[in-house]
Design an enzyme around this catalytic site. Sequence first.
Site, PDB file in Angstrom:
ATOM      1  CE  LYS A   1      28.941 -11.905  13.082  1.00  0.00           C
ATOM      2  NZ  LYS A   1      29.855 -12.971  13.218  1.00  0.00           N
TER       3      LYS A   1
ATOM      4  CD  GLU B   1      28.218 -20.748  12.957  1.00  0.00           C
ATOM      5  OE1 GLU B   1      27.141 -19.977  13.321  1.00  0.00           O
ATOM      6  OE2 GLU B   1      29.139 -20.953  13.638  1.00  0.00           O
TER       7      GLU B   1
ATOM      8  NE  ARG C   1      29.342 -10.040  17.438  1.00  0.00           N
ATOM      9  CZ  ARG C   1      30.329  -9.693  16.946  1.00  0.00           C
ATOM     10  NH1 ARG C   1      30.529  -8.146  16.948  1.00  0.00           N
ATOM     11  NH2 ARG C   1      31.201 -10.399  16.174  1.00  0.00           N
TER      12      ARG C   1
ATOM     13  CG  HIS D   1      27.924 -20.490  18.546  1.00  0.00           C
ATOM     14  ND1 HIS D   1      26.862 -20.408  17.765  1.00  0.00           N
ATOM     15  CD2 HIS D   1      28.896 -20.190  18.100  1.00  0.00           C
ATOM     16  CE1 HIS D   1      27.304 -20.400  16.802  1.00  0.00           C
ATOM     17  NE2 HIS D   1      28.369 -20.050  16.844  1.00  0.00           N
TER      18      HIS D   1
ATOM     19  CG  HIS E   1      32.494 -23.686  15.265  1.00  0.00           C
ATOM     20  ND1 HIS E   1      32.524 -23.662  16.788  1.00  0.00           N
ATOM     21  CD2 HIS E   1      31.900 -22.886  14.745  1.00  0.00           C
ATOM     22  CE1 HIS E   1      32.096 -22.662  16.767  1.00  0.00           C
ATOM     23  NE2 HIS E   1      31.381 -22.085  15.698  1.00  0.00           N
TER      24      HIS E   1
ATOM     25  CG  HIS F   1      31.770 -22.943  22.485  1.00  0.00           C
ATOM     26  ND1 HIS F   1      31.747 -21.516  22.610  1.00  0.00           N
ATOM     27  CD2 HIS F   1      31.793 -22.877  21.068  1.00  0.00           C
ATOM     28  CE1 HIS F   1      31.900 -20.881  21.555  1.00  0.00           C
ATOM     29  NE2 HIS F   1      32.159 -21.815  20.513  1.00  0.00           N
TER      30      HIS F   1
ATOM     31  CD  GLU G   1      28.341 -11.705  22.747  1.00  0.00           C
ATOM     32  OE1 GLU G   1      28.890 -12.010  21.489  1.00  0.00           O
ATOM     33  OE2 GLU G   1      28.435 -12.651  23.353  1.00  0.00           O
TER      34      GLU G   1
ATOM     35  CE  LYS H   1      31.460 -11.998  19.500  1.00  0.00           C
ATOM     36  NZ  LYS H   1      30.459 -13.165  19.793  1.00  0.00           N
TER      37      LYS H   1
ATOM     38  NE  ARG I   1      50.241  -0.084  23.546  1.00  0.00           N
ATOM     39  CZ  ARG I   1      51.329   0.599  23.680  1.00  0.00           C
ATOM     40  NH1 ARG I   1      51.877   1.461  22.900  1.00  0.00           N
ATOM     41  NH2 ARG I   1      52.298   0.265  24.956  1.00  0.00           N
TER      42      ARG I   1
ATOM     43  CG  ASN J   1      27.172 -16.336  21.168  1.00  0.00           C
ATOM     44  OD1 ASN J   1      28.112 -16.614  20.510  1.00  0.00           O
ATOM     45  ND2 ASN J   1      27.232 -15.219  21.806  1.00  0.00           N
TER      46      ASN J   1
HETATM   47  P1  NAD Z   1      38.890 -23.931   9.651  1.00  0.00           P
HETATM   48  O1  NAD Z   1      39.383 -22.710   9.652  1.00  0.00           O
HETATM   49  O2  NAD Z   1      39.440 -25.014  10.435  1.00  0.00           O
HETATM   50  O3  NAD Z   1      38.863 -24.609   8.172  1.00  0.00           O
HETATM   51  C1  NAD Z   1      38.297 -25.926   8.123  1.00  0.00           C
HETATM   52  C2  NAD Z   1      39.288 -26.716   7.000  1.00  0.00           C
HETATM   53  O4  NAD Z   1      38.984 -26.387   5.855  1.00  0.00           O
HETATM   54  C3  NAD Z   1      40.768 -26.459   7.274  1.00  0.00           C
HETATM   55  O5  NAD Z   1      41.391 -27.615   7.279  1.00  0.00           O
HETATM   56  C4  NAD Z   1      41.209 -25.695   5.964  1.00  0.00           C
HETATM   57  O6  NAD Z   1      42.523 -26.123   6.035  1.00  0.00           O
HETATM   58  C5  NAD Z   1      40.147 -26.019   5.042  1.00  0.00           C
HETATM   59  N1  NAD Z   1      39.815 -25.236   3.953  1.00  0.00           N
HETATM   60  C6  NAD Z   1      39.530 -23.857   4.310  1.00  0.00           C
HETATM   61  N2  NAD Z   1      39.460 -23.284   3.381  1.00  0.00           N
HETATM   62  C7  NAD Z   1      39.337 -24.195   2.500  1.00  0.00           C
HETATM   63  C8  NAD Z   1      38.855 -24.268   0.940  1.00  0.00           C
HETATM   64  N3  NAD Z   1      38.591 -23.172   0.032  1.00  0.00           N
HETATM   65  N4  NAD Z   1      39.155 -25.635   0.084  1.00  0.00           N
HETATM   66  C9  NAD Z   1      39.424 -26.743   0.768  1.00  0.00           C
HETATM   67  N5  NAD Z   1      39.813 -26.655   2.195  1.00  0.00           N
HETATM   68  C10 NAD Z   1      39.513 -25.470   2.979  1.00  0.00           C
HETATM   69  O7  NAD Z   1      37.481 -23.947  10.157  1.00  0.00           O
HETATM   70  P2  NAD Z   1      36.147 -23.080  10.052  1.00  0.00           P
HETATM   71  O8  NAD Z   1      34.986 -24.032  10.134  1.00  0.00           O
HETATM   72  O9  NAD Z   1      36.436 -22.111   8.814  1.00  0.00           O
HETATM   73  O10 NAD Z   1      36.321 -22.096  11.270  1.00  0.00           O
HETATM   74  C11 NAD Z   1      36.071 -22.515  12.665  1.00  0.00           C
HETATM   75  C12 NAD Z   1      36.689 -21.424  13.535  1.00  0.00           C
HETATM   76  O11 NAD Z   1      36.016 -20.533  13.130  1.00  0.00           O
HETATM   77  C13 NAD Z   1      36.613 -22.218  14.921  1.00  0.00           C
HETATM   78  O12 NAD Z   1      37.819 -21.870  15.495  1.00  0.00           O
HETATM   79  C14 NAD Z   1      35.620 -21.165  15.543  1.00  0.00           C
HETATM   80  O13 NAD Z   1      35.700 -21.030  17.028  1.00  0.00           O
HETATM   81  C15 NAD Z   1      35.929 -19.919  14.700  1.00  0.00           C
HETATM   82  N6  NAD Z   1      34.646 -18.899  14.540  1.00  0.00           N
HETATM   83  C16 NAD Z   1      34.685 -17.770  14.680  1.00  0.00           C
HETATM   84  C17 NAD Z   1      33.671 -16.803  14.723  1.00  0.00           C
HETATM   85  C18 NAD Z   1      33.988 -15.502  15.133  1.00  0.00           C
HETATM   86  O14 NAD Z   1      33.006 -14.602  15.058  1.00  0.00           O
HETATM   87  N7  NAD Z   1      35.218 -14.845  15.148  1.00  0.00           N
HETATM   88  C19 NAD Z   1      32.445 -17.358  14.319  1.00  0.00           C
HETATM   89  C20 NAD Z   1      32.205 -18.619  14.166  1.00  0.00           C
HETATM   90  C21 NAD Z   1      33.483 -19.398  14.256  1.00  0.00           C
HETATM   91  N1  GLY Z   2      29.887 -15.663  16.014  1.00  0.00           N
HETATM   92  C1  GLY Z   2      29.132 -14.856  16.797  1.00  0.00           C
HETATM   93  C2  GLY Z   2      29.363 -13.463  16.918  1.00  0.00           C
HETATM   94  O1  GLY Z   2      30.015 -12.974  15.852  1.00  0.00           O
HETATM   95  O2  GLY Z   2      29.015 -12.648  17.748  1.00  0.00           O
END
Ligand code: NAD
Ligand code: GLY
Length: 371
Positions: free
Chosen positions: A229, A187, A243, A250, A268, A254, A239, A145, A123, A247
């Site tokens: 942010k 972003e 907030r 987004h 992304h 998406h 949200e 998130k 939990r 998006n």
């Molecule tokens: P990712 O986590 O897939 O990383 C991209 C690639 O870069 C991967 O292959 C990883 O292994 C590699 N990598 C990571 N750090 C590295 C480094 N320092 N050097 C070399 N390679 C490296 O992608 P991302 O773009 O970081 O994240 C995308 C994800 O984040 C999506 O799933 C999206 O939905 C999510 N997201 C979440 C939020 C949130 O608020 N929680 C906001 C935006 C995006």
């Molecule tokens: N990436 C959108 C949020 O964190 O609300």
Amino acid sequence: MSTRITEVNLAERSYPVFSGPGALLAAMDKVSALCPNKRLICVIDETVAPLHLETLKKACGEAQINLHPLIIPPGESQKSFARLEALCHDLLELQVERSEAIAGFGGGVIGDLTGFASAILKRGTGFIQIPTTLLAQVDSSVGGKTAINMAAGKNLIGAFHQPALVIADSAFLQTLPARQMRAGYAEIVKYAALGDEGFFSWLEQHGAAALDGDENRLGEAITRAIAGKAAIVAKDERENGVRALLNLGHSFGHALESQAGYEGALIHGEAVAAGMDTAFAYAVHLELCSQHDHTRLRQHLRSCGLPSCLNETPGGSYTAKAMMHILQNDKKNRNGILRLVLPRSLGDAIVYEETDPSGLESFLHEQLEAC
Ligand code: NAD
Ligand code: GLY
């Protein structure tokens, strides 16, 4: 430039975001305080582990913390029930206690997955975000998130679970491929486009240099994005209001990502760039926003090598019908009404209730033909 600390003010769930060069070492006292058993379990992927695990191990060693890595494959496909189950199994084998923090050390995929496991395990355990992509440093690691994906769409199963600490050390970005840097930059553009015209003008002048490796400019862009942010999350953690503006780009993004298939054909941040351009184009079509502001956005995205026009977006054979199908399942929708984040100008966005979905579908169809 040195380490900056930005506070996310959420009463008893407040936490600091250490960013910039030296952030990891600067934050180690906080890490120690979150490791009562002198152990830090960190989830990391197979790409990041050989590049940066040693650095974290050394920092932990100096703080007398025993680092226990759990290494998983990279990629969006890891945000799945199967991986979540396997991860929870491994964490339970390690007898994780609620009082200790689990670290997600990697990009947004690792952060979202680890954060969700931390939210539901016993939990809720402690959680530390150590983002290593630009996208994760400026966006996904801040705000709590966490989620995994379903066939019906991205991030549909998840929880709000704030980290206790975020460590966004710019040294980790030195190994990030240029394409991933550009995607993260999208972003940063988003924060400016939704709420800060002055920041957008600054990006028009300095964004290319930041992307080309100018540490000071990149550091400033990251800090401004994190501060933007943090301010929004502090006002609306769950949200229910403002907030939703985070998006921008987004919902359309998406809808593209889901058709492109999460295998890397469209990543992304690229989808968010094309989604933002679509949001501006649609706002112009609805006479909410000027063509001049859309042109500025499009020119900036293009000058940074990001996708903009829908009909030029790589990665899939997109259709308006399939985009609408994904949009109808968007988390922002209420009472069956589609809600889109649209700009009124650069630096000013609103949530728009779409009362004419067939008009939107026709618009998307036209944009996919030529925009
Ligand atoms: P990712 O986590 O897939 O990383 C991209 C690639 O870069 C991967 O292959 C990883 O292994 C590699 N990598 C990571 N750090 C590295 C480094 N320092 N050097 C070399 N390679 C490296 O992608 P991302 O773009 O970081 O994240 C995308 C994800 O984040 C999506 O799933 C999206 O939905 C999510 N997201 C979440 C939020 C949130 O608020 N929680 C906001 C935006 C995006
Ligand atoms: N990436 C959108 C949020 O964190 O609300």
